[in-house]
Design an enzyme around this catalytic site. Structure first.
Site, PDB file in Angstrom:
ATOM      1  N   ASN A 157     -75.867 -34.376  54.005  1.00  0.00           N
ATOM      2  CA  ASN A 157     -77.017 -35.044  54.631  1.00  0.00           C
ATOM      3  C   ASN A 157     -78.157 -35.372  53.665  1.00  0.00           C
ATOM      4  OD1 ASN A 157     -77.408 -32.235  54.501  1.00  0.00           O
ATOM      5  ND2 ASN A 157     -78.943 -32.314  56.099  1.00  0.00           N
ATOM      6  N   GLU A 255     -77.522 -20.955  53.295  1.00  0.00           N
ATOM      7  CA  GLU A 255     -78.594 -21.769  53.899  1.00  0.00           C
ATOM      8  C   GLU A 255     -77.952 -22.584  55.003  1.00  0.00           C
ATOM      9  OE1 GLU A 255     -81.804 -20.302  52.108  1.00  0.00           O
ATOM     10  OE2 GLU A 255     -81.779 -21.860  53.650  1.00  0.00           O
ATOM     11  N   CYS A 289     -81.328 -30.193  58.456  1.00  0.00           N
ATOM     12  CA  CYS A 289     -81.336 -28.835  59.004  1.00  0.00           C
ATOM     13  C   CYS A 289     -82.663 -28.508  59.679  1.00  0.00           C
ATOM     14  CB  CYS A 289     -81.052 -27.825  57.897  1.00  0.00           C
ATOM     15  SG  CYS A 289     -82.167 -28.001  56.492  1.00  0.00           S
TER      16      CYS A 289
HETATM   17  P1  NAD Z   1     -70.286 -28.045  56.807  1.00  0.00           P
HETATM   18  O1  NAD Z   1     -70.583 -26.604  56.865  1.00  0.00           O
HETATM   19  O2  NAD Z   1     -69.187 -28.564  57.633  1.00  0.00           O
HETATM   20  O3  NAD Z   1     -69.968 -28.506  55.298  1.00  0.00           O
HETATM   21  C1  NAD Z   1     -70.836 -28.200  54.214  1.00  0.00           C
HETATM   22  C2  NAD Z   1     -70.008 -28.001  52.959  1.00  0.00           C
HETATM   23  O4  NAD Z   1     -69.190 -26.858  53.117  1.00  0.00           O
HETATM   24  C3  NAD Z   1     -69.054 -29.145  52.635  1.00  0.00           C
HETATM   25  O5  NAD Z   1     -69.022 -29.307  51.229  1.00  0.00           O
HETATM   26  C4  NAD Z   1     -67.723 -28.639  53.166  1.00  0.00           C
HETATM   27  O6  NAD Z   1     -66.615 -29.236  52.509  1.00  0.00           O
HETATM   28  C5  NAD Z   1     -67.815 -27.147  52.856  1.00  0.00           C
HETATM   29  N1  NAD Z   1     -67.068 -26.243  53.713  1.00  0.00           N
HETATM   30  C6  NAD Z   1     -66.862 -26.327  55.058  1.00  0.00           C
HETATM   31  N2  NAD Z   1     -66.182 -25.255  55.493  1.00  0.00           N
HETATM   32  C7  NAD Z   1     -65.960 -24.455  54.412  1.00  0.00           C
HETATM   33  C8  NAD Z   1     -65.302 -23.185  54.219  1.00  0.00           C
HETATM   34  N3  NAD Z   1     -64.749 -22.534  55.227  1.00  0.00           N
HETATM   35  N4  NAD Z   1     -65.267 -22.684  52.978  1.00  0.00           N
HETATM   36  C9  NAD Z   1     -65.847 -23.311  51.935  1.00  0.00           C
HETATM   37  N5  NAD Z   1     -66.456 -24.520  52.058  1.00  0.00           N
HETATM   38  C10 NAD Z   1     -66.520 -25.084  53.281  1.00  0.00           C
HETATM   39  O7  NAD Z   1     -71.666 -28.754  57.111  1.00  0.00           O
HETATM   40  P2  NAD Z   1     -71.945 -30.187  57.712  1.00  0.00           P
HETATM   41  O8  NAD Z   1     -71.770 -30.109  59.178  1.00  0.00           O
HETATM   42  O9  NAD Z   1     -71.249 -31.257  56.999  1.00  0.00           O
HETATM   43  O10 NAD Z   1     -73.506 -30.250  57.327  1.00  0.00           O
HETATM   44  C11 NAD Z   1     -74.480 -30.113  58.243  1.00  0.00           C
HETATM   45  C12 NAD Z   1     -74.872 -28.662  58.473  1.00  0.00           C
HETATM   46  O11 NAD Z   1     -75.521 -28.155  57.321  1.00  0.00           O
HETATM   47  C13 NAD Z   1     -75.880 -28.524  59.603  1.00  0.00           C
HETATM   48  O12 NAD Z   1     -75.582 -27.395  60.382  1.00  0.00           O
HETATM   49  C14 NAD Z   1     -77.199 -28.335  58.874  1.00  0.00           C
HETATM   50  O13 NAD Z   1     -78.204 -27.689  59.616  1.00  0.00           O
HETATM   51  C15 NAD Z   1     -76.764 -27.554  57.684  1.00  0.00           C
HETATM   52  N6  NAD Z   1     -77.750 -27.696  56.593  1.00  0.00           N
HETATM   53  C16 NAD Z   1     -78.543 -26.623  56.273  1.00  0.00           C
HETATM   54  C17 NAD Z   1     -79.532 -26.762  55.305  1.00  0.00           C
HETATM   55  C18 NAD Z   1     -80.468 -25.623  54.953  1.00  0.00           C
HETATM   56  O14 NAD Z   1     -81.148 -25.693  53.936  1.00  0.00           O
HETATM   57  N7  NAD Z   1     -80.550 -24.569  55.759  1.00  0.00           N
HETATM   58  C19 NAD Z   1     -79.683 -27.987  54.647  1.00  0.00           C
HETATM   59  C20 NAD Z   1     -78.858 -29.038  55.004  1.00  0.00           C
HETATM   60  C21 NAD Z   1     -77.881 -28.879  55.970  1.00  0.00           C
END
Ligand code: NAD
Length: 488
Positions: A157, A255, A289
């Protein structure tokens, strides 16, 4: 800027991974612009073999890097910052089509990356330990030492800053880094950052970029050569990573997601509040997020607030973000769009009123306002990650605080009022990593200790001194001039 122009720019990552140089990959992945469905690049797709090679190379390179003087390391970050500040378009031109960012959001994000690089130049020269008292006549000190190799997993994002926010401080603290960006945003979330660092003089082997899905992410988490993981993404994936890393006794920073409340007190300026609420919920199509996910508005002003918010929602242009006339672009993919729509539909079935939006064309979801949302409707209880503003009323501040704290998340909360000090007192009763008084919920700076509590995050904070602590571990060292004598 058009997609065609973006494609005319040199793409060293064409079919390649980054291991310090551009290395042809055994397989590839197409990068598709969500706004048009057009392929904008083809990059290398990493496998588990690439990961093993990256960890070996990173482990070797890190020793030399950690032994450099602080000013030698600082130069790399200063150069990277200057290169990007001189030519922000090198990143903006990928962020816009690849992640569906509006032009303004992309420029703002690149500004955050520049600030992060500047701050990381400073991290290299921070004091990195303390002198301790001891019951013996000796020198006793605690110093911060790098982990070695840090694994970074980042989302789609805000791909550039959310990768850089981990990569740059980890490097500045003397580590090598293996970055696995989201496969939907491998360029602005990784390969373009690697190109910047290479130009800035980062020695080869210190940064590896492996575009791949969750399988390689899981392998990175499990790899015995990677003792520290920095993950930004969903709470569900964060839980899976925490479960995998726990038995391996690794240091893990998570995070995660949020469902951030905007509390509008009865004495707030309603025009200004509606504007803050619209920005908080709709910026980048609500895919942040810290997006405002719950508008808690005092019953006495809720009707006026909702009408003003809905009016704004109806007039915000949504379309291909390469056209600067569109501040809002597409949702990242169909799966996410369908999830957003299902949450809106289910909430309306549960009694919410659709005050604006609730419809889409392809991946373009109209900014949506839901009024009178029941407190147990999914649009209010779950993270939507779409341009949806659910509004619920409250009567007393105590009731509002209870609703705010009832969420499993704790990332960011905002309070709008004409009595800022009263809001400051309320902040002490709110379970949240951040509280903003008279602003909306979306905010971050390179110098603050950013992070969530509860299901929004655990394990480490970002920003200046907090980053130094997150990406190092403590070594206690004692020195005495003679060998200590013992009874046997
Ligand atoms: P996601 O968790 O599906 O994916 C994020 C990353 O993790 C990707 O690179 C994905 O390939 C990897 N991934 C997914 N499952 C994994 C696993 N089991 N093991 C290792 N890697 C894995 O996230 P998304 O839905 O694409 O992104 C949005 C989410 O991220 C929302 O929930 C948002 O709130 C959160 N987010 C949090 C912050 C923060 O700073 N707290 C910032 C941005 C986004």
């Amino acid at each position: 800027m058009t997609l065609t122009e973006a494609q005319q720019v040199t793409m060293p990552w064409d079919g390649a991974l980054f291991d310090g140089t551009w290395k042809a990959a055994a397989s590839t992945v197409d990068v598709v612009a969500p706004a048009t469905g057009q392929r904008i690049a083809t990059v290398g797709a990493a496998g588990v073999d690439d990961l093993d090679a990256a960890v070996r190379s990173a482990t070797e390179a890190q020793k030399t890097w950690a032994a450099l003087t602080y000013d030698q390391r600082a130069k790399v970050f200063r150069r990277a910052s200057a290169l990007l500040a001189e030519d922000p378009d090198r990143l903006v031109r990928w962020l816009v089509p690849e992640s569906g960012s509006g032009m303004g959001k992309a420029q703002f994000e690149v500004g955050l990356v520049v600030a992060e690089l500047d701050e990381c130049a400073g991290i290299t020269s921070l004091p990195y330990g303390e002198l301790l008292r001891s019951s013996k006549p000796r020198l006793s000190l605690a110093r911060r030492v790098p982990f070695g190799v840090v694994g970074v997993i980042s989302p789609f994002n805000f791909p550039a800053i959310l990768s850089m926010r981990s990569v740059a401080p980890a490097l500045a603290a003397g580590n090598a880094v293996i970055l696995k960006p989201d496969p939907r945003t491998p360029i602005s979330g990784g390969l373009a950052l690697a190109e910047l660092f290479a130009e800035a003089g980062l020695p080869a082997g210190l940064l590896h970029v492996l575009p791949a899905g969750a399988d390689v992410g899981a392998a990175l988490v499990a790899h015995p050569g990677v003792p520290c993981l920095s993950f930004t993404g969903s709470t569900a994936a964060g839980r899976a990573i925490g479960q995998a890393a726990g038995p391996l006794l690794k240091t893990v920073h998570l995070e995660l997601g949020g469902n951030n409340a905007l509390l509008v007190l009865p004495d707030a300026d309603v025009d200004a509040a509606a504007s803050a609420g619209a920005w908080g919920s709709f910026l980048h199509q609500g895919q942040i997020c810290m997006t405002t996910g719950r508008h808690l508005v005092h019953a006495s002003i809720a009707q006026e607030y909702t009408a003003k918010l809905a009016e704004k929602a109806r007039h915000i242009p949504v379309g291909d973000p390469t056209d600067p006339a569109n501040p809002l672009g597409p949702i990242i993919d169909e799966r996410q769009r369908d999830k957003v729509h299902a949450l809106v539909t289910a909430s309306v079935e549960q009694g919410a009123t659709l005050a604006a939006g609730g419809e889409y064309d392809g991946l373009f979801y109209r900014p949506t306002v839901l009024a009178d949302v029941p407190k147990d409707a999914p649009a209010f209880t779950e993270e939507i990650f779409g341009p949806v503003a659910p509004v619920t009323t409250y009567e007393t501040v105590e009731e509002a605080l209870e609703i705010i704290n009832s969420s499993e998340y704790g990332l960011s909360v905002a309070i709008l009022t004409s009595d800022a000090f009263k809001a400051f007192e309320l902040a002490a009763h709110i379970d949240s990593g951040a509280v903003h008084i008279n602003d909306q919920t979306v905010d971050d700076e390179a110098v603050i200790p950013f992070g969530g509590v509860k299901a929004s995050g655990v394990g480490g904070r970002f920003g200046a001194r907090a980053s130094l602590e997150s990406f190092t571990e403590v070594q206690w060292v004692t020195v005495q001039s003679e060998i200590e004598r013992y009874p046997f």
